[in-house]
Write a protein that holds these residues in place. Structure first.
Motif, PDB file in Angstrom:
ATOM      1  N   LYS A 498       0.922  -1.260  -0.293  1.00 32.67           N
ATOM      2  CA  LYS A 498       0.214   0.054  -0.097  1.00 32.67           C
ATOM      3  C   LYS A 498       1.037   1.364  -0.159  1.00 32.67           C
ATOM      4  O   LYS A 498       0.838   2.461  -0.711  1.00 32.67           O
ATOM      5  N   ILE A 499       1.513   1.519   0.178  1.00 38.92           N
ATOM      6  CA  ILE A 499       2.943   2.479   0.765  1.00 38.92           C
ATOM      7  C   ILE A 499       3.357   2.869  -0.254  1.00 38.92           C
ATOM      8  O   ILE A 499       2.988   4.024  -0.737  1.00 38.92           O
ATOM      9  N   LEU A 500       3.813   1.600  -0.538  1.00 38.62           N
ATOM     10  CA  LEU A 500       4.764   1.902  -2.390  1.00 38.62           C
ATOM     11  C   LEU A 500       3.757   2.653  -3.146  1.00 38.62           C
ATOM     12  O   LEU A 500       3.762   3.479  -4.348  1.00 38.62           O
ATOM     13  N   PHE A 501       2.290   1.893  -3.076  1.00 36.56           N
ATOM     14  CA  PHE A 501       1.457   1.953  -4.563  1.00 36.56           C
ATOM     15  C   PHE A 501       0.914   3.711  -3.540  1.00 36.56           C
ATOM     16  O   PHE A 501       0.676   4.977  -5.241  1.00 36.56           O
ATOM     17  N   ILE A 502       0.724   4.247  -2.959  1.00 39.20           N
ATOM     18  CA  ILE A 502       0.769   5.994  -2.792  1.00 39.20           C
ATOM     19  C   ILE A 502       1.870   6.726  -2.805  1.00 39.20           C
ATOM     20  O   ILE A 502       0.842   7.114  -3.932  1.00 39.20           O
ATOM     21  N   GLN A 503       3.061   6.038  -2.848  1.00 33.00           N
ATOM     22  CA  GLN A 503       3.678   7.183  -3.046  1.00 33.00           C
ATOM     23  C   GLN A 503       3.652   6.655  -4.440  1.00 33.00           C
ATOM     24  O   GLN A 503       4.205   7.966  -5.159  1.00 33.00           O
ATOM     25  N   VAL A 504       3.906   6.084  -5.368  1.00 32.62           N
ATOM     26  CA  VAL A 504       3.619   6.316  -6.805  1.00 32.62           C
ATOM     27  C   VAL A 504       2.341   7.316  -7.498  1.00 32.62           C
ATOM     28  O   VAL A 504       2.563   7.925  -8.112  1.00 32.62           O
ATOM     29  N   ALA A 505       0.687   6.877  -6.772  1.00 35.54           N
ATOM     30  CA  ALA A 505       0.089   7.561  -7.101  1.00 35.54           C
ATOM     31  C   ALA A 505       0.157   9.272  -6.589  1.00 35.54           C
ATOM     32  O   ALA A 505      -0.130   9.981  -7.667  1.00 35.54           O
ATOM     33  N   GLU A 506       1.187   9.443  -5.551  1.00 41.16           N
ATOM     34  CA  GLU A 506       1.499  11.402  -5.280  1.00 41.16           C
ATOM     35  C   GLU A 506       2.838  11.222  -6.373  1.00 41.16           C
ATOM     36  O   GLU A 506       2.584  12.684  -6.750  1.00 41.16           O
ATOM     37  N   LYS A 507       3.568  10.312  -6.833  1.00 43.80           N
ATOM     38  CA  LYS A 507       4.333  10.808  -7.439  1.00 43.80           C
ATOM     39  C   LYS A 507       4.268  10.888  -9.555  1.00 43.80           C
ATOM     40  O   LYS A 507       4.321  12.200  -9.758  1.00 43.80           O
ATOM     41  N   MET A 508       2.680  10.544  -9.294  1.00 44.89           N
ATOM     42  CA  MET A 508       2.565  10.699 -10.571  1.00 44.89           C
ATOM     43  C   MET A 508       1.180  11.700 -10.808  1.00 44.89           C
ATOM     44  O   MET A 508       0.296  12.100 -11.878  1.00 44.89           O
ATOM     45  N   ARG A 509       0.755  12.439  -9.781  1.00 39.06           N
ATOM     46  CA  ARG A 509       0.178  13.904  -9.854  1.00 39.06           C
ATOM     47  C   ARG A 509       0.483  14.314 -10.654  1.00 39.06           C
ATOM     48  O   ARG A 509       0.727  15.214 -10.378  1.00 39.06           O
ATOM     49  N   VAL A 510      -0.586  15.684 -11.145  1.00 37.47           N
ATOM     50  CA  VAL A 510       0.506  16.293 -11.665  1.00 37.47           C
ATOM     51  C   VAL A 510      -0.905  16.948 -12.421  1.00 37.47           C
ATOM     52  O   VAL A 510      -2.103  16.970 -12.034  1.00 37.47           O
ATOM     53  N   SER A 511      -0.720  18.833 -11.856  1.00 41.37           N
ATOM     54  CA  SER A 511      -1.976  19.951 -12.029  1.00 41.37           C
ATOM     55  C   SER A 511      -1.641  20.688 -13.093  1.00 41.37           C
ATOM     56  O   SER A 511      -1.212  22.364 -13.331  1.00 41.37           O
ATOM     57  N   ILE A 512      -1.957  19.982 -14.269  1.00 39.54           N
ATOM     58  CA  ILE A 512      -2.072  20.696 -15.578  1.00 39.54           C
ATOM     59  C   ILE A 512      -3.933  21.158 -16.026  1.00 39.54           C
ATOM     60  O   ILE A 512      -4.252  19.818 -16.324  1.00 39.54           O
ATOM     61  N   LYS A 513      -4.215  21.548 -16.489  1.00 41.25           N
ATOM     62  CA  LYS A 513      -5.352  21.776 -17.397  1.00 41.25           C
ATOM     63  C   LYS A 513      -5.306  21.334 -18.493  1.00 41.25           C
ATOM     64  O   LYS A 513      -6.738  20.717 -18.788  1.00 41.25           O
ATOM     65  N   ASP A 514      -4.580  21.683 -19.712  1.00 39.40           N
ATOM     66  CA  ASP A 514      -4.740  21.088 -20.879  1.00 39.40           C
ATOM     67  C   ASP A 514      -4.694  19.503 -20.507  1.00 39.40           C
ATOM     68  O   ASP A 514      -3.264  19.414 -20.623  1.00 39.40           O
ATOM     69  N   ALA A 516      -4.216  17.417 -23.148  1.00 42.92           N
ATOM     70  CA  ALA A 516      -2.386  17.325 -23.751  1.00 42.92           C
ATOM     71  C   ALA A 516      -0.802  17.561 -23.042  1.00 42.92           C
ATOM     72  O   ALA A 516      -0.529  15.870 -22.914  1.00 42.92           O
ATOM     73  N   GLU A 517      -1.005  18.213 -22.565  1.00 35.31           N
ATOM     74  CA  GLU A 517      -0.068  18.774 -22.122  1.00 35.31           C
ATOM     75  C   GLU A 517       0.194  17.332 -20.800  1.00 35.31           C
ATOM     76  O   GLU A 517       1.259  17.426 -20.150  1.00 35.31           O
ATOM     77  N   ALA A 518      -1.096  17.370 -19.528  1.00 37.98           N
ATOM     78  CA  ALA A 518      -1.208  16.451 -19.009  1.00 37.98           C
ATOM     79  C   ALA A 518      -0.398  15.324 -18.852  1.00 37.98           C
ATOM     80  O   ALA A 518       0.249  14.585 -18.388  1.00 37.98           O
ATOM     81  N   ARG A 519      -1.341  15.192 -20.142  1.00 38.72           N
ATOM     82  CA  ARG A 519      -0.983  13.617 -20.609  1.00 38.72           C
ATOM     83  C   ARG A 519       1.077  12.517 -20.592  1.00 38.72           C
ATOM     84  O   ARG A 519       1.545  12.555 -20.630  1.00 38.72           O
ATOM     85  N   ALA A 520       1.374  14.440 -21.278  1.00 40.16           N
ATOM     86  CA  ALA A 520       2.803  14.191 -21.527  1.00 40.16           C
ATOM     87  C   ALA A 520       3.100  14.296 -20.225  1.00 40.16           C
ATOM     88  O   ALA A 520       4.405  13.200 -19.871  1.00 40.16           O
ATOM     89  N   ALA A 521       3.143  15.279 -19.476  1.00 39.65           N
ATOM     90  CA  ALA A 521       4.035  15.133 -18.086  1.00 39.65           C
ATOM     91  C   ALA A 521       3.680  14.054 -17.388  1.00 39.65           C
ATOM     92  O   ALA A 521       4.731  12.544 -16.485  1.00 39.65           O
ATOM     93  N   ARG A 522       2.415  13.311 -17.266  1.00 38.19           N
ATOM     94  CA  ARG A 522       2.160  12.112 -16.409  1.00 38.19           C
ATOM     95  C   ARG A 522       3.063  10.673 -16.919  1.00 38.19           C
ATOM     96  O   ARG A 522       3.850  10.120 -17.138  1.00 38.19           O
ATOM     97  N   PHE A 523       3.455  10.536 -18.730  1.00 36.06           N
ATOM     98  CA  PHE A 523       4.141  10.277 -19.262  1.00 36.06           C
ATOM     99  C   PHE A 523       5.442   9.947 -18.797  1.00 36.06           C
ATOM    100  O   PHE A 523       6.325   9.276 -18.547  1.00 36.06           O
ATOM    101  N   ALA A 524       5.546  11.948 -18.706  1.00 38.22           N
ATOM    102  CA  ALA A 524       7.799  12.070 -18.525  1.00 38.22           C
ATOM    103  C   ALA A 524       7.660  11.372 -17.068  1.00 38.22           C
ATOM    104  O   ALA A 524       8.839  10.752 -16.442  1.00 38.22           O
ATOM    105  N   LYS A 525       7.150  11.316 -16.038  1.00 41.26           N
ATOM    106  CA  LYS A 525       6.714  10.883 -15.120  1.00 41.26           C
ATOM    107  C   LYS A 525       7.023   9.423 -15.087  1.00 41.26           C
ATOM    108  O   LYS A 525       7.996   8.701 -13.999  1.00 41.26           O
ATOM    109  N   TRP A 526       6.151   8.299 -15.814  1.00 39.78           N
ATOM    110  CA  TRP A 526       6.129   7.041 -15.202  1.00 39.78           C
ATOM    111  C   TRP A 526       6.784   6.569 -16.361  1.00 39.78           C
ATOM    112  O   TRP A 526       7.788   5.514 -15.918  1.00 39.78           O
ATOM    113  N   SER A 527       8.011   6.805 -17.512  1.00 42.27           N
ATOM    114  CA  SER A 527       9.055   6.377 -17.987  1.00 42.27           C
ATOM    115  C   SER A 527       9.835   6.967 -17.862  1.00 42.27           C
ATOM    116  O   SER A 527      10.948   6.492 -18.128  1.00 42.27           O
TER     117      SER A 527
END
Length: 656
Positions: A498-514, A516-527
């Motif tokens: 649970k702790i490790l997945f919560i940490q991943v979820a928090e690291k994947m969080r982005v606050s971008i409204k656009d 396409a930009e939000a998707r690109a930001a999530r990809f950068a974090k994930w990959s």
């Protein structure tokens, strides 16, 4: 037993605490009759004696003819998927012990090719389906392309409907679009399920499976089909792998596997699959799911064989003892025990978990049966996790087993070399293991986010929040984290997940409204930024899944085998703690005193299990003839004549 092993094996532990036959029944779990008959068949037919120094063409033909022997004796059928899928997995495990190439040809013929025709085809494909069990129709599975492996949904191969002729036209538009690593394709297959982007007019309807004849009945390549033999590999050369391309190859409209989607006369496309093209792809490629269990079963068959060979040799190979003479088995050395016994324990634990995942998959897929309370998402996660864990394990088991058997382990006839080469297939075929871990993490996080929505699942949400906010020292409630406290280890494995997945979820969080930009930001974090965290979280899920299954299943075992099973399970848990000690210490889930004591717990458990190790190896149910490794049998006899590294004369001598 025969020769040297009868003498030394009995000396190692003349009175094991359990009956190995009871253990075999427990490990087999289901399909007891099939297991017993298949083992007997593989042990009495000398056609299955390993051969090493043979030409490539002969090696490939041998793998095919061995598979035909299994088919003729009804040990495998594509229709098992409709009646008893676990029998398919049992056949894969036993086949992999004697010939990994034969087992791989089996998994493509009966699972990937046959299973896809069975599940996606209809009555109009009955003729092809009816020829699968007899190998009259040998098939291959055309999914992967040179440029598209893990992202196969973007493949380039096209199947364009021609309304005037009522046909599909199959084309390979580029070098990267070649169907690649196609098992059975170089020599033996006459049919292929070709996955392609399906076009009706200008509309791309996504990926669908189309049956394409690639050879005629005489084995000649069909017009427009180009087949290139991929040649020698690092192992499993009994498999005839190919790269295949198509140039305006025409097939009837009826060749579309149309259980879920159809192109009607005139070109109208209809489908029962809801969602976009990716959803259609996941449906048509569904046989990869059972394929992952097939590969896990093959990995486990090989791991069991490697463990049995290494342990039997270790008990019979004598070296310097207290007297200074060569009268002491190397299995008595702590060095040997610490290398092999934890691997033996993991082999058992993974096997118990795999058998239950097989059963859950079967109950989930068979119509009209009681379904386990698991979702499709959970089945996907389990199949991906167990395939990866067992695939990595056979690589470790074979590599360390070879090293601990010294120079003898380097001989091909002692089986570790082929097992190491085969393990590399287990790690990347039908889903790269690390990519499967990413799939596990994605599915887990989607499920976690759903549970965290207000009003959805209060207990699950509360558990996640407790893991996030409650300090480790509070979670411990005064416990130090002893390696013998199984209930507490259970709890902290759950918290780690649970702790490790919560940490991943928090690291994947982005606050971008656009978007396409939000998707690109999530990809950068994930990959690009957080992949170590993703892999660690998925591994935590996998190890806890295996632990949960084994905890419950061992409690239901015959009382006579429970004590030794519990010791191996305990050793598995201690090993997990040792391998992840930095996490448990930094999160205050184990005290420094508890961490320091893990080595003593490990030493004691290994020492308690080691005397039972030969009986545990016997519990796998693998006969000496199936092992067919000199060092697991009478290796003095094997070296008393000019054996040329082959097994035929040896088998003739010991079986006479």
């Amino acid at each position: 037993s025969s020769g040297i092993n009868a003498e030394y094996g009995e000396a190692w532990n003349p009175n094991p605490s359990f009956d190995p036959k009871v253990m075999t029944e427990f490990l087999d779990d289901q399909n007891h009759d099939l297991h017993a008959k298949m083992r007997e068949f593989l042990s009495t037919d000398k056609f299955f004696v390993p051969q090493y120094d043979i030409p490539l063409a002969d090696e490939r033909e041998l793998a095919l003819q061995r598979l035909k022997q299994l088919c003729d004796n009804k040990f495998i059928s594509v229709h098992f998927f409709s009646t008893n899928p676990t029998a398919v997995f049992a056949a894969h495990e036993n086949a992999s012990i004697v010939d990994g190439a034969m087992a791989t040809k089996m998994t493509v013929q009966f699972n990937l090719f046959g299973g896809t025709v069975l599940k996606l085809g209809t009555a109009r494909h009955k003729e092809v389906l009816d020829g699968i069990d007899s190998l009259t129709n040998i098939g291959c599975f055309g999914l992967s392309e040179l440029g598209y492996g893990n992202n196969a949904v973007e493949m380039e191969t096209t199947a364009t409907f021609d309304a005037e002729t009522d046909e599909f036209v199959i084309n390979t538009p580029s070098v990267k679009a070649q169907k690649y690593w196609i098992t059975n394709g170089a020599i033996h297959a006459n049919h292929m399920v070709v996955f392609a982007q399906l076009y009706t007019g200008e509309v791309n309807n996504g990926i669908h499976g189309v049956l394409v004849r690639i050879r005629d009945d005489e084995g000649n390549t069909m017009p427009g089909v180009t087949i290139h033999d991929m040649g020698i590999k690092m192992g499993l050369n009994g498999i005839d792998n190919a790269k295949i391309s198509f140039d305006n190859v025409r097939v009837p409209r009826e060749n579309l596997l149309n259980k879920e989607s159809e192109v009607h006369e005139g070109g109208e496309y209809t489908t029962q699959i809801t969602g976009n093209n990716r959803a259609r792809f996941l449906k048509v490629a569904d046989q990869l799911l059972s394929g992952r269990i097939c590969i896990a079963s093959m990995s486990q068959g090989a791991s069991k064989a490697c463990m049995a060979i290494a342990l039997r040799y270790s008990a019979t190979r004598l070296t310097a003892g207290p007297s200074g003479k060569s009268d002491y088995p190397i299995l008595g050395y702590q060095l040997q025990q610490h290398a092999l016994i934890p691997l033996l324990a993991k082999t058992y634990i993974y096997d118990i978990a795999l058998k239950q995942i097989q059963a859950m998959y079967a109950k989930f897929t068979l119509p009209g049966r009681d379904v386990y309370t698991v979702s499709h998402r959970e089945i996907v996660m389990m199949c991906c996790a167990i395939k990866a864990i067992t695939g990595w394990h056979i690589n470790t088991a074979a590599t360390i087993g070879r090293e601990r058997c010294g120079g003898q382990g380097y001989l091909a006839s002692n089986r570790f070399g082929p097992a190491i080469a085969g393990s590399h297939s287990s790690m990347t075929a039908e889903g790269d293991n690390s990519v499967l871990m990413m799939k596990v993490a994605m599915e887990y996080m989607a499920d976690m986010m759903a549970k965290m929505r207000p009003g959805k699942n209060f207990s699950a949400a509360a558990s996640l929040l407790a893991a996030k906010y409650m300090p480790g020292i509070v979670q411990r409630r005064g416990k130090s984290g002893s390696g013998r406290d199984i209930e507490y280890i259970h709890k902290i494995l759950d918290l780690r997940e649970k702790i490790l997945f919560i940490q991943v979820a928090e690291k994947m969080r982005v606050s971008i409204k656009d978007k396409a930009e939000a998707r690109a930001a999530r990809f950068a974090k994930w990959s690009e930024q957080e992949q170590d965290s993703v892999q660690a979280a998925a591994r935590a899920y996998s190890e806890k899944l295996i632990s949960d299954i084994c905890y419950e299943k061992i409690g239901l075992a015959d009382p006579s085998i429970q004590p030794i099973l519990k010791k191996m399970y305990n050793l598995y848990l201690v090993t997990i703690l040792q391998e992840n000690i930095s996490f448990f210490l930094t999160n205050n889930l184990i005290s420094r005193k508890g961490a320091a004591g893990l080595r003593d717990d490990f030493d004691a458990l290994v020492k308690e299990i080691a005397p039972e190790s030969l009986a545990l190896a016997e519990g796998f149910g693998i006969t000496e003839e199936m092992l067919s490794a000199p060092i697991a049998r009478d290796w003095e006899l094997y070296n008393s004549y000019d054996n040329a590294g082959e097994m035929k004369e040896f088998e003739d001598r010991v079986r006479s």
